[in-house]
Design an enzyme around this catalytic site. Structure first.
Site, PDB file in Angstrom:
ATOM      1  N   HIS A  58       0.946  -1.544  -0.204  1.00 33.56           N
ATOM      2  CA  HIS A  58      -0.267   0.206   0.005  1.00 33.56           C
ATOM      3  C   HIS A  58       0.521   1.484  -0.156  1.00 33.56           C
ATOM      4  CE1 HIS A  58      -4.649   1.934   1.538  1.00 33.56           C
ATOM      5  NE2 HIS A  58      -3.052   2.954   0.985  1.00 33.56           N
ATOM      6  N   ASN A  64      -5.150  10.104   6.992  1.00 28.48           N
ATOM      7  CA  ASN A  64      -6.571   9.212   7.170  1.00 28.48           C
ATOM      8  C   ASN A  64      -5.910   8.236   7.007  1.00 28.48           C
ATOM      9  OD1 ASN A  64      -9.850   9.044   7.577  1.00 28.48           O
ATOM     10  ND2 ASN A  64      -9.996   9.605   4.478  1.00 28.48           N
ATOM     11  N   ASP A 108       1.068   2.783   3.916  1.00 25.95           N
ATOM     12  CA  ASP A 108       0.017   4.218   3.264  1.00 25.95           C
ATOM     13  C   ASP A 108       1.437   4.905   3.299  1.00 25.95           C
ATOM     14  OD1 ASP A 108      -2.323   5.203   2.478  1.00 25.95           O
ATOM     15  OD2 ASP A 108      -2.736   5.419   3.861  1.00 25.95           O
ATOM     16  N   HIS A 162       3.735  14.180   0.242  1.00 29.17           N
ATOM     17  CA  HIS A 162       3.567  15.640   0.049  1.00 29.17           C
ATOM     18  C   HIS A 162       4.460  16.414  -0.072  1.00 29.17           C
ATOM     19  CE1 HIS A 162      -0.917  14.428  -0.079  1.00 29.17           C
ATOM     20  NE2 HIS A 162      -0.652  13.965   1.728  1.00 29.17           N
TER      21      HIS A 162
END
Lengths: 309, 424
Positions: B60, B278, B305, B309
């Site tokens: 992921h 999240n 995950d 950014h």
């Protein structure tokens, strides 16, 4: 600056100590006298530059800060997000850094987003006062509320404070819960359950589903404005029902202590959270809150910017 | 060229091996595993005191390419992966444009074949544009190289749509990965509902919203008898539901991320945007339940995950800041932290990071059996290091673990018999 006041910024009540709070309240009581002089102005902060950064609408808080700064002879720059480069897409950080380059000593920030004053404090050399951020905190309002209660009750401990209304979306309630509990009082909150925090989010306030439980023997009754504009969805069937079920009136106030204080951060929706019959009630101290607001903000400016009060 | 890794402690959960052995990799495959292999002509690597495991697989990650190359690219994301000890990553489809058609899948694989430091397995969208209204072409996507389906970042909002996806995926044997979130409860939220939302004055994301969504997926898996994989489990209630479902024999698997077993919502206090993610960081009780689920088998995999950014998305007001944090380079050390705390065995940690993800995605790897791909990670359990912006290889520096003193690091990453990263 007095050694007993240690904070560099006023971001929320949680980060102030009990001593800090008393220091501010006592300083405010001293400074309040200035406002009653024939010429209500002292040179304490001459040469200091204060920027009023209001990214969200405000009347009372902005004018109160401006009045406080001018009474202390500080210079003020007024900023509103509309008509500024924010509309051109300038980031908050750039806006702040540019103003800092113009010599701003202290930013007073009102913003719709929680944490924005903390963000500015982290990245700027200037001092920061939070004038209300999202649903998070409104420390200067809580301080002026505490000052009003302290003045009338001569203490801030052992009191029962009832806050009625939209608690969940209220920075005023948030800061008052933290503040009054820190000073040793109990805080009860009541209102429509769609506007109440769950126990796990109540910050130690007692959540009441019957308004009577909160009002019973309360020393202070604080009503909050029903903030219709805050909600994407209707959390209430109607304003009429709110007034009927949760509005304060003479009859409901009978539950509280006879000498209770009736407070409201303003602006009031008369006929909704407060019945018009309470407008001239002796328990109503709403306008004294406003005057204390100026005094508390003067005290904060002096505490953060120095000068000899 | 062939490689002979000598004298390392080999841990291979797929074969139940935990022994000091040599391993010979030839022609991109595990050729032999045994004591004192001769490996004539092979390049010899001294692995005494080190751990050798099947290559780690992160099922992921967000590589951001195509479309958001200022955050990460296939090259930089897989470099970070290799630096973190991963030999393969599965990349989520929420790119620009999203990976909802074979053309995008092929683009990712083509870029990967030219620039990547690990194997790259594309995960394709369940619905076109991740809009939740029309299925993507599962057959075409599979033929192009997609290994699984997910609308990650967004849940499939409609239960019937999810049912169709689970059913249709059976035709192609594609795993369906669910981002389980009840949107009507989470919308507008920024942090966990509870301590963080109350303290920060932000709208909260309740744990129960995750549980509602997880329960829906499990009921649909039961109904359709199709496997479902739950991404980034963050709550105790979700763990309990998954544990119950597994007992019932419902075909569900689950992953969690290092930040959920390491941090709590307190990391976000002070409006730390690097801890805005999240699902949100949860309570201490949730964190403990996640750790328990990792050790008892309720949770099958650790996946990062990894969500890079730039500071353009993070160095701003908290409510506007993007969700997500980078995880590829710290995942192994954080998993080893659980091992050092006695919560996981080393073998279980490697199963969670390698063997199980391979099994769930039905991809090669996750094993050092002779004939398996020559994907190997060499780990120094003792090595102490501190993640800093300057030493992370990912373009995204948005890690809540910057400055942490970590122990354990991959010192060599080998993909198909080639060294793609080395600290030796």
């Amino acid at each position: 600056m007095n050694a007993s006041f240690t904070a560099n910024h006023i971001l929320d009540i949680a980060s102030l100590s009990e001593e800090d709070i008393f220091y501010i309240l006592k300083l405010a009581l001293n400074l309040k006298e200035i406002l009653h002089r024939p010429i209500p102005k002292v040179p304490t902060l001459r040469g200091k530059l204060v920027a009023l950064m209001f990214f969200e609408a405000s009347t009372r808080t902005r004018l109160s800060f401006e009045r406080a700064a001018k009474s202390l002879s500080a210079d003020t720059l007024s900023f509103t997000a509309r008509m500024s480069s924010v509309e051109k897409g300038e980031t908050l950080l750039d806006t702040i850094l540019n103003l800092e380059s113009m010599g701003v000593d202290l930013f007073i920030i009102r913003h719709a987003m929680a944490g924005t004053p903390h963000f500015v404090a982290k990245h700027s050399r200037a001092r920061v006062i939070n004038a209300g951020d999202g649903f998070h905190a409104h420390p200067t309002q809580a301080l002026l509320d505490m000052l009003t209660v302290y003045q009338k009750k001569k203490t801030l401990s052992g009191l029962k404070i009832a806050i009625i209304g939209d608690i969940k979306h209220s920075r005023v309630a948030h800061s008052n819960i933290v503040g009054f509990r820190k000073m040793g009082s109990e805080v009860y909150v009541a209102g429509p359950a769609t506007m109440l925090p769950l126990e796990r989010e109540a910050l130690g306030a007692r959540v009441c589903y019957r308004i009577e439980t909160a009002l019973d023997q309360a020393d202070v009754v604080m009503a909050l404005r029903v903030q219709k504009e805050r909600h994407g969805r209707a959390l209430l069937p109607s304003v009429r029902e709110y007034a009927q079920e949760f509005g304060l009136n003479l009859k409901r106030l009978e539950l509280a202590q006879k000498d209770c204080l009736l407070m409201h951060p303003g602006p009031v929706n008369w006929g909704v959270e407060l019945a018009p019959e309470l407008q001239n009630d002796p328990r109503n101290v709403i306008l004294e809150q406003v005057e204390n607001g100026v005094a508390v903000r003067m005290a904060l400016l002096v505490a953060l910017l120095g000068g000899n009060a | 060229m062939s490689l002979l890794l000598q004298g390392g402690r080999v841990i291979d959960p797929s074969q139940g091996i935990d022994a000091v052995l040599d391993i010979l990799i030839e022609n991109g495959q595990v050729k032999a595993l045994g004591e004192r292999l001769s490996g004539q002509g092979a390049r010899k690597i001294d692995c005494h005191g080190l751990i050798i495991t099947p290559g780690l697989i992160d099922m992921h990650v967000h590589l951001r390419e195509p479309g958001e190359e200022w955050k990460e690219t296939i090259a930089t994301g897989t470099l970070a992966a290799a630096a973190g000890g991963f030999t393969a990553v599965a990349c989520m489809p929420n790119t620009q444009p999203p990976n909802d058609n074979a053309e995008v899948t092929r683009f990712i694989l083509k870029k990967a074949s030219q620039e990547a430091f690990t194997r790259v397995y594309p995960i394709a969208c369940i619905t076109k544009g991740q809009k939740g209204t029309q299925l993507t072409e599962f057959g075409d996507l599979k033929r192009a190289g997609a290994v699984a389906l997910s609308d990650d970042g967004r849940p499939v909002p409609d239960a019937f749509m999810m049912r169709l996806a689970l059913e249709y995926a059976k035709n192609f044997g594609l795993p369906v990965i669910s981002h389980a979130e009840e949107l009507s409860l989470s919308q507008g939220g920024h942090v966990n509902e509870g301590l963080a939302s109350a303290t920060l004055g932000l709208k909260g994301i309740p744990a129960e919203g995750e549980a509602i969504a997880v329960f829906r997926e499990i009921m649909l898996a039961k109904l359709t008898d199709a496997p479902v994989h739950i991404a980034h489990v963050s709550t105790k209630v979700a763990v309990e539901i998954i544990r119950w479902a597994k007992k019932q024999g419902i075909p569900v698997t689950a992953e969690t991320a290092p930040h959920y077993f390491t941090l709590t919502e307190e990391a976000a206090l002070g409006y730390n945007t690097y801890a805005k993610v999240n699902p949100p960081l949860r309570s201490a009780e949730d964190r403990e339940a996640i750790c328990q689920a990792l050790s008892d088998g309720t949770i099958d995999a650790i996946a990062t995950d990894h969500a890079p950014h730039s500071d353009l998305e993070k160095f701003i007001e908290f409510e506007q800041a993007a969700f997500g944090l980078v995880g590829l380079e710290t995942a192994l050390a954080l998993a080893l932290r659980l091992v050092n705390q006695g919560l996981l065995s080393l073998s279980r940690a490697i199963a969670l990071l390698s063997t199980n993800p391979a099994r769930i995605l039905k991809i090669a790897g996750g094993s050092l059996r002779v004939g398996s791909p020559g994907d190997v990670t060499v780990i120094d359990l003792e090595k102490k290091w501190v993640p800093r912006k300057e030493n992370l290889h990912s373009q995204g520096k948005n890690s809540p673990f910057l400055g942490w003193e970590l122990q354990g690091q991959a010192v060599m990453t080998i993909v198909e018999g080639k060294i793609t990263f080395s600290r030796m």
